[in-house]
Design a protein around this motif. Structure first.
Motif, short mmCIF file in Angstrom:
data_model
loop_
_atom_site.label_atom_id
_atom_site.label_comp_id
_atom_site.label_asym_id
_atom_site.label_seq_id
_atom_site.Cartn_x
_atom_site.Cartn_y
_atom_site.Cartn_z
N ALA A 168 -17.66 -37.56 -62.46
CA ALA A 168 -16.45 -36.90 -62.97
C ALA A 168 -16.62 -35.38 -62.91
CB ALA A 168 -16.16 -37.35 -64.40
N ALA A 169 -17.80 -34.89 -63.25
CA ALA A 169 -18.06 -33.45 -63.19
C ALA A 169 -18.00 -32.97 -61.75
CB ALA A 169 -19.43 -33.14 -63.80
N ARG A 170 -18.50 -33.78 -60.82
CA ARG A 170 -18.45 -33.42 -59.40
C ARG A 170 -17.00 -33.31 -58.92
NH1 ARG A 170 -21.78 -34.58 -54.44
NH2 ARG A 170 -20.28 -34.77 -52.74
N ARG A 171 -16.17 -34.31 -59.27
CA ARG A 171 -14.75 -34.25 -58.89
C ARG A 171 -14.09 -33.00 -59.46
NH1 ARG A 171 -15.05 -39.76 -60.08
NH2 ARG A 171 -14.15 -39.40 -62.15
N TRP A 172 -14.40 -32.69 -60.70
CA TRP A 172 -13.83 -31.52 -61.34
C TRP A 172 -14.26 -30.25 -60.61
CZ3 TRP A 172 -15.43 -27.05 -63.72
CH2 TRP A 172 -14.50 -26.39 -64.51
N LEU A 173 -15.53 -30.13 -60.26
CA LEU A 173 -16.04 -28.95 -59.54
C LEU A 173 -15.34 -28.78 -58.19
CD1 LEU A 173 -19.89 -29.19 -60.19
CD2 LEU A 173 -18.38 -27.33 -60.91
N PHE A 174 -15.16 -29.85 -57.46
CA PHE A 174 -14.52 -29.77 -56.15
C PHE A 174 -13.03 -29.42 -56.28
CE2 PHE A 174 -18.45 -31.39 -54.76
CZ PHE A 174 -18.54 -31.17 -53.41
N THR A 175 -12.38 -29.93 -57.31
CA THR A 175 -10.98 -29.59 -57.55
C THR A 175 -10.84 -28.11 -57.90
OG1 THR A 175 -10.48 -31.82 -58.29
CG2 THR A 175 -8.94 -30.10 -58.94
N VAL A 176 -11.70 -27.63 -58.76
CA VAL A 176 -11.67 -26.20 -59.14
C VAL A 176 -11.95 -25.34 -57.91
CG1 VAL A 176 -12.88 -24.42 -60.46
CG2 VAL A 176 -12.22 -26.56 -61.57
N ALA A 177 -12.91 -25.72 -57.11
CA ALA A 177 -13.24 -24.94 -55.90
C ALA A 177 -12.04 -24.90 -54.95
CB ALA A 177 -14.46 -25.53 -55.20
#
Length: 169
Positions: free
Chosen positions: A58-67
């Protein structure tokens, strides 16, 4: 003592930082921007304790969305308009149509007519003829403060007159 948030952020960076940079680089073809965006995404994760508490996926998905959102924001920013300073000024184009100037002049003349004679005289004297307040006061035979006051109220009246004619907001 190591802060739990810092340790979690380090773990996120170690697990996803390089992949995140490559992802951004594929979108932008800019190594420096990819590094900046990845760091900004990780910084935002560090500022969001709820994200640090999420599971790794979930943190990975969030990081990629923010990027991705940061790249989109950067591409829309004024910095990306690619305006370059130059010492060479463009050639002045020849005026093709004088109708805009004529219409502007007619609108201003019409608005000036709506002013009282005292207000119109000080506006013409100061703004059209370029006289100072002191010179206009001497010509009108009134104190300089009166000329300033007339200019103030004349400007308000002109603004209203032009608004009524659909020229300004």
């Amino acid at each position: 003592m190591v802060d739990v948030g810092s340790a979690r952020l380090r773990a996120l960076s170690d697990a996803h930082g390089e992949v995140l940079r490559r992802y951004v680089h594929r979108m932008t073809s800019d190594h420096a921007l990819a590094e900046d965006v990845a760091q900004e995404a990780l910084l935002r994760a560090w500022r969001s304790p709820a994200i640090l508490a999420e599971e790794d996926a979930a943190a990975r998905r969030w990081l990629f969305t923010v990027a991705r959102n940061l790249v989109i924001d950067d591409s829309r920013s004024a910095r990306r308009t690619h305006e370059f300073a130059t010492d060479d000024l463009p050639e002045r184009g020849s005026p093709v149509d004088e109708s805009d100037r004529v219409l502007d002049r007619l609108l201003i003349e019409d608005a000036l007519v709506s002013l009282s004679p005292e207000h119109r005289r000080v506006v013409v004297s100061c703004y059209w003829l370029g006289r100072t307040v002191a010179e206009t006061a001497e010509i009108e035979g009134v104190p300089a403060g009166t000329v300033k006051s007339r200019l103030h109220y004349a400007a308000k009246a002109l603004r209203l007159a032009l608004q009524e004619r659909g020229v300004t907001r």
